[in-house]
Design a protein around this motif. Structure first.
Motif, mmCIF file in Angstrom:
data_model
loop_
_atom_site.group_PDB
_atom_site.id
_atom_site.type_symbol
_atom_site.label_atom_id
_atom_site.label_comp_id
_atom_site.label_asym_id
_atom_site.label_seq_id
_atom_site.Cartn_x
_atom_site.Cartn_y
_atom_site.Cartn_z
ATOM 1 N N GLN A 13 2.161 2.843 -12.667
ATOM 2 C CA GLN A 13 2.667 2.827 -11.292
ATOM 3 C C GLN A 13 4.176 2.602 -11.263
ATOM 4 O O GLN A 13 4.907 3.288 -10.537
ATOM 5 C CB GLN A 13 1.966 1.730 -10.491
ATOM 6 C CG GLN A 13 0.485 1.996 -10.227
ATOM 7 C CD GLN A 13 -0.122 0.864 -9.425
ATOM 8 O OE1 GLN A 13 -0.383 -0.208 -9.965
ATOM 9 N NE2 GLN A 13 -0.331 1.087 -8.145
ATOM 10 N N THR A 257 -2.346 -7.539 -9.353
ATOM 11 C CA THR A 257 -3.157 -6.662 -8.501
ATOM 12 C C THR A 257 -2.468 -6.431 -7.161
ATOM 13 O O THR A 257 -2.455 -5.306 -6.639
ATOM 14 C CB THR A 257 -4.548 -7.278 -8.279
ATOM 15 O OG1 THR A 257 -5.210 -7.388 -9.544
ATOM 16 C CG2 THR A 257 -5.379 -6.416 -7.344
ATOM 17 N N ARG A 258 -1.893 -7.463 -6.608
ATOM 18 C CA ARG A 258 -1.193 -7.331 -5.338
ATOM 19 C C ARG A 258 -0.003 -6.374 -5.463
ATOM 20 O O ARG A 258 0.236 -5.542 -4.573
ATOM 21 C CB ARG A 258 -0.708 -8.701 -4.873
ATOM 22 C CG ARG A 258 0.090 -8.687 -3.559
ATOM 23 C CD ARG A 258 -0.696 -8.088 -2.411
ATOM 24 N NE ARG A 258 0.071 -8.121 -1.160
ATOM 25 C CZ ARG A 258 -0.198 -7.369 -0.103
ATOM 26 N NH1 ARG A 258 -1.227 -6.506 -0.139
ATOM 27 N NH2 ARG A 258 0.526 -7.470 0.985
ATOM 28 N N GLU A 261 -1.270 -2.879 -5.314
ATOM 29 C CA GLU A 261 -1.641 -2.490 -3.951
ATOM 30 C C GLU A 261 -0.419 -2.132 -3.108
ATOM 31 O O GLU A 261 -0.460 -1.199 -2.298
ATOM 32 C CB GLU A 261 -2.417 -3.632 -3.292
ATOM 33 C CG GLU A 261 -3.774 -3.916 -3.914
ATOM 34 C CD GLU A 261 -4.404 -5.209 -3.404
ATOM 35 O OE1 GLU A 261 -5.583 -5.450 -3.709
ATOM 36 O OE2 GLU A 261 -3.699 -5.993 -2.721
ATOM 37 N N LEU A 262 0.644 -2.867 -3.304
ATOM 38 C CA LEU A 262 1.865 -2.612 -2.532
ATOM 39 C C LEU A 262 2.560 -1.324 -2.976
ATOM 40 O O LEU A 262 3.198 -0.637 -2.167
ATOM 41 C CB LEU A 262 2.834 -3.790 -2.694
ATOM 42 C CG LEU A 262 2.379 -5.104 -2.054
ATOM 43 C CD1 LEU A 262 3.218 -6.270 -2.593
ATOM 44 C CD2 LEU A 262 2.496 -5.035 -0.531
ATOM 45 N N ASP A 264 1.079 1.449 -4.200
ATOM 46 C CA ASP A 264 0.290 2.665 -3.950
ATOM 47 C C ASP A 264 0.855 3.565 -2.855
ATOM 48 O O ASP A 264 1.097 4.757 -3.089
ATOM 49 C CB ASP A 264 -1.157 2.303 -3.632
ATOM 50 C CG ASP A 264 -2.074 2.511 -4.816
ATOM 51 O OD1 ASP A 264 -1.600 2.958 -5.871
ATOM 52 O OD2 ASP A 264 -3.277 2.229 -4.684
ATOM 53 N N ARG A 293 -7.124 2.830 -8.877
ATOM 54 C CA ARG A 293 -6.809 1.770 -7.940
ATOM 55 C C ARG A 293 -8.000 1.490 -7.036
ATOM 56 O O ARG A 293 -8.660 2.404 -6.589
ATOM 57 C CB ARG A 293 -5.615 2.180 -7.081
ATOM 58 C CG ARG A 293 -4.317 2.221 -7.849
ATOM 59 C CD ARG A 293 -3.833 0.870 -8.287
ATOM 60 N NE ARG A 293 -3.892 -0.073 -7.196
ATOM 61 C CZ ARG A 293 -4.141 -1.370 -7.317
ATOM 62 N NH1 ARG A 293 -4.337 -1.882 -8.491
ATOM 63 N NH2 ARG A 293 -4.169 -2.168 -6.283
#
Length: 293
Positions: A13, A257-258, A261-262, A264, A293
């Motif tokens: 990512q 993980t956070r 998510e941000l 993506d 994800r």
């Protein structure tokens, strides 16, 4: 967290976010404005600038798989056009322009990017830098007070430090720059001429590297990886992952993980702006990154 798998996924990512450096049209524009003669001069100038006015030999060494002649056609002329500090400023300017155009000022200034930047900067501060010249050189640069640029700077530290570790693994595997590309092309089913030309190797040099790999039992006569070749390729990737996992283990599963998510929604916009990223074999597989994800 499954440390190695999670670290590899979040690296992918970050690599896509960093990719705006080279795949956003603004990156070429800012080096053209400096007076660079062609895209390669701009590429070597902006990527090598954290090292200072590096010699072609040093750039070849730390970039690993470029033909020395390709580097020498750009460096040191690169530094005669502009000092490394100007390349650093141009690089950041190009990234800023690209991110603002693609994501929009509201997203760039939003809470999500600010939170992602905080997490990514924290991770970058945990990256081991011993034996990682490009990672260390980028880590030594001042941090921007603008979150979208701090996030980009963090991705740069992480990706260059990981790359340094990858090159160390390739060296330990006794694969030189051209041999590395031959193995990569075979493993990924990438057109050999594309890979050869992308890094400046001649057909004769590519053929000689292929012959050496056949003699080592890593390639078949038809050019496919042998069992030994696949094992060596897997060994290199495992060593690379193991050498890069420390910041994500230290950051912790929840925060890592956070961050994913941000990132993506930002990545979907960035990839959507340049569809060529989808087919670029040198970048992580985009569909896989999003699917996981």
């Amino acid at each position: 967290m499954d440390d190695l798998a999670s670290a590899r996924r979040i690296w992918a990512q970050l690599e896509l976010y960093h990719g705006v450096t080279y795949f956003g049209r603004e990156g070429r524009a800012v080096t053209d404005e400096l007076g660079c003669k062609g895209g390669w001069m701009g590429y070597f100038g902006t990527r090598a600038a954290p090292l200072g006015a590096a010699s072609p030999e040093l750039v070849t060494a730390v970039f690993y798989n470029f033909h020395p002649a390709r580097v020498a056609r750009a460096v040191p002329d690169t530094w005669r056009i502009a000092a490394p500090e100007r390349y650093l400023a141009a690089r950041l300017d190009g990234v800023d322009r690209a991110l603002r155009r693609i994501l929009g000022d509201d997203v760039v200034a939003g809470d999500a990017v600010a939170e992602a930047a905080e997490l990514a900067v924290a991770a970058a501060g945990l990256v081991p830098l011993a034996g990682r010249p490009l990672g260390a050189a980028n880590a030594a640069l001042p941090w921007s007070d603008q979150p979208h640029l701090a996030l980009w700077q963090a991705t740069t530290v992480v990706r260059e430090a990981r790359g340094d570790g990858h090159f160390a693994a390739l060296s330990a595997a006794l694969l030189d720059g051209c041999e590395t590309l031959v193995v990569f092309a075979s493993d990924h089913g990438v057109d050999a001429d594309y890979m050869r030309q992308a890094r400046g190797w001649s057909t004769e040099e590519w053929a000689a590297a292929t012959d050496r790999l056949v003699d080592r039992g890593l390639l078949t006569e038809a050019g496919g990886l042998t069992d030994a070749g696949r094992e060596l390729r897997a060994w290199v990737e495992l060593r690379t992952d193991e050498a890069a996992v420390a910041p994500w283990t230290a950051l912790g599963a929840d925060r890592a993980t956070r961050l994913g998510e941000l990132l993506d929604p930002l990545l979907r916009d960035l990839v959507g702006d340049n569809r060529a990223v989808l087919d670029n074999p040198m970048l992580p597989d985009v569909a896989t990154v999003f699917a996981e994800r």
